[in-house]
Design a protein around this motif. Structure first.
Motif, PDB file in Angstrom:
ATOM      1  N   GLU A  86       0.830  -1.207   0.000  1.00 62.69           N
ATOM      2  CA  GLU A  86       0.000   0.000   0.000  1.00 62.69           C
ATOM      3  C   GLU A  86       0.864   1.257   0.000  1.00 62.69           C
ATOM      4  N   ARG A  87       1.931   1.239   0.797  1.00 62.93           N
ATOM      5  CA  ARG A  87       2.814   2.402   0.878  1.00 62.93           C
ATOM      6  C   ARG A  87       3.517   2.642  -0.449  1.00 62.93           C
ATOM      7  N   LEU A  88       3.976   1.579  -1.115  1.00 63.05           N
ATOM      8  CA  LEU A  88       4.618   1.735  -2.412  1.00 63.05           C
ATOM      9  C   LEU A  88       3.658   2.373  -3.410  1.00 63.05           C
ATOM     10  N   GLY A  89       2.402   1.935  -3.367  1.00 62.63           N
ATOM     11  CA  GLY A  89       1.406   2.509  -4.254  1.00 62.63           C
ATOM     12  C   GLY A  89       1.188   3.987  -3.994  1.00 62.63           C
ATOM     13  N   GLU A  90       1.211   4.376  -2.720  1.00 59.52           N
ATOM     14  CA  GLU A  90       1.000   5.784  -2.356  1.00 59.52           C
ATOM     15  C   GLU A  90       2.103   6.682  -2.910  1.00 59.52           C
ATOM     16  N   VAL A  91       3.355   6.260  -2.739  1.00 59.40           N
ATOM     17  CA  VAL A  91       4.446   7.137  -3.186  1.00 59.40           C
ATOM     18  C   VAL A  91       4.574   7.115  -4.713  1.00 59.40           C
ATOM     19  N   LEU A  92       4.239   6.008  -5.361  1.00 60.60           N
ATOM     20  CA  LEU A  92       4.235   5.980  -6.827  1.00 60.60           C
ATOM     21  C   LEU A  92       3.170   6.918  -7.378  1.00 60.60           C
ATOM     22  N   GLU A  93       2.036   6.976  -6.690  1.00 60.40           N
ATOM     23  CA  GLU A  93       0.969   7.902  -7.083  1.00 60.40           C
ATOM     24  C   GLU A  93       1.450   9.349  -6.931  1.00 60.40           C
ATOM     25  N   LEU A  94       2.127   9.620  -5.840  1.00 56.02           N
ATOM     26  CA  LEU A  94       2.606  10.970  -5.570  1.00 56.02           C
ATOM     27  C   LEU A  94       3.521  11.470  -6.679  1.00 56.02           C
ATOM     28  N   VAL A  95       4.444  10.622  -7.140  1.00 58.00           N
ATOM     29  CA  VAL A  95       5.414  11.051  -8.149  1.00 58.00           C
ATOM     30  C   VAL A  95       4.955  10.737  -9.568  1.00 58.00           C
ATOM     31  N   ASP A  96       3.670  10.407  -9.705  1.00 59.90           N
ATOM     32  CA  ASP A  96       3.052  10.200 -11.015  1.00 59.90           C
ATOM     33  C   ASP A  96       3.706   9.061 -11.804  1.00 59.90           C
ATOM     34  N   LEU A  97       3.947   7.942 -11.105  1.00 62.28           N
ATOM     35  CA  LEU A  97       4.512   6.760 -11.769  1.00 62.28           C
ATOM     36  C   LEU A  97       3.564   5.566 -11.713  1.00 62.28           C
ATOM     37  N   ARG A  98       2.346   5.767 -11.275  1.00 64.48           N
ATOM     38  CA  ARG A  98       1.352   4.691 -11.283  1.00 64.48           C
ATOM     39  C   ARG A  98       1.136   4.241 -12.719  1.00 64.48           C
ATOM     40  N   GLY A  99       1.116   2.933 -12.937  1.00 60.91           N
ATOM     41  CA  GLY A  99       0.960   2.390 -14.280  1.00 60.91           C
ATOM     42  C   GLY A  99       2.287   2.104 -14.967  1.00 60.91           C
TER      43      GLY A  99
END
Length: 207
Positions: A86-99
Motif C-alpha cells: 500500500e505504501r509503495l502505491g501511495e508514493v508511486l501515485e505521488l510522483v506520477d509513476l502509477r501504471g
C-alpha cells in the motif's frame, strides 16, 4: 527545527551538496561539528540512519530491476514491513509513476528515474528529509504537486531540507539559506530576504 522547510540556495559549486553530505554523515567535517536529531550523523548507528531520508543528486537505482522492484528494495532496506504494498502505491501515485511499475529502470527516462529516486527517499516516511535538488528535471506541473507534498510533510511535523539552484522555489519554504563559495551570506524567511534585497537595490538606485 521540526515542522520546517529549509532551502539552501546558491550557484553550482557553492557548497550545497557538501553541506548536505555533512548533514547525512557521508562526509565527516574537518573542523566544527554537525548535529542532526541530537547526534553527529557520521556517528549514528546504522540501524538509526533510517531517521534521515536522503536524496542525492546521483541516486542508487538498478537498471535491470523494474520501478516497483527498485522501490520495494529501498523500502525493505529502510525497514518498511507493514502495509508495504500500500505504501509503495501511495508514493508511486505521488510522483506520477502509477501504471509504470513494470518498466525496467534502463528503459525509463531521466525524469522518471528522478521521480523514482524521490519516491525511494519518501517511502519509509522519515522524520528528516534531506533532498539534493529534488525537482531537477521534473516538469512544472508535477513540481507543484511535489512541493505541496513537502508542505504537507512540514505540517505533519517533518523537517525538510532542500537544495536548489532555482531561486523561485525558495518562496515555498520557511527558512532560506544563501550560500556563496562555501559561506553562508544570508539567512531568513523569504519575505525578510526580499525586503533586504529591495533595500540593497534601493541604495544602488539612490547612488
Amino acid at each position: 527545527r521540526a515542522g520546517t522547510i529549509l532551502v539552501i540556495v546558491g550557484p553550482s559549486g557553492c557548497g550545497k551538496t557538501t553541506t548536505v553530505r555533512l548533514a547525512t554523515g557521508v562526509y565527516r567535517p574537518d573542523e566544527g561539528s554537525v548535529t542532526v536529531l541530537g547526534e553527529q550523523p557520521a556517528e549514528r548507528p546504522t540501524a538509526q540512519r533510517t531517521a534521515i531520508g536522503y536524496l542525492p543528486q546521483s541516486p542508487v537505482l538498478f537498471d535491470d530491476l523494474s520501478l516497483w522492484e527498485n522501490l520495494n528494495f529501498h523500502a525493505s532496506l529502510n525497514g518498511v514491513r507493514w502495509r508495504r504494498r500500500e505504501r509503495l502505491g501511495e508514493v508511486l501515485e505521488l510522483v506520477d509513476l502509477r501504471g509504470e511499475e513494470r518498466k525496467l529502470v534502463r528503459n525509463a527516462s531521466g525524469g522518471m528515474r528522478r521521480r523514482l529516486a524521490l519516491a525511494a527517499t519518501l517511502v519509509h516516511d522519515p522524520p528528516v528529509l534531506i533532498l539534493d535538488e529534488p525537482t531537477a528535471g521534473i516538469d512544472p506541473l508535477l513540481r507543484r504537486q511535489i512541493w505541496q507534498h513537502f508542505r504537507d510533510l512540514r505540517d505533519a511535523g517533518r523537517t525538510v531540507v532542500i537544495t536548489t539552484q532555482h531561486v523561485n522555489e525558495a518562496a515555498h519554504c520557511d527558512i532560506v539559506v544563501v550560500l556563496d563559495e562555501g559561506c553562508v551570506i544570508a539567512v531568513g524567511t523569504p519575505d525578510e530576504l526580499r525586503r533586504r534585497a529591495g533595500e540593497v537595490e534601493g541604495k544602488r538606485v539612490a547612488r
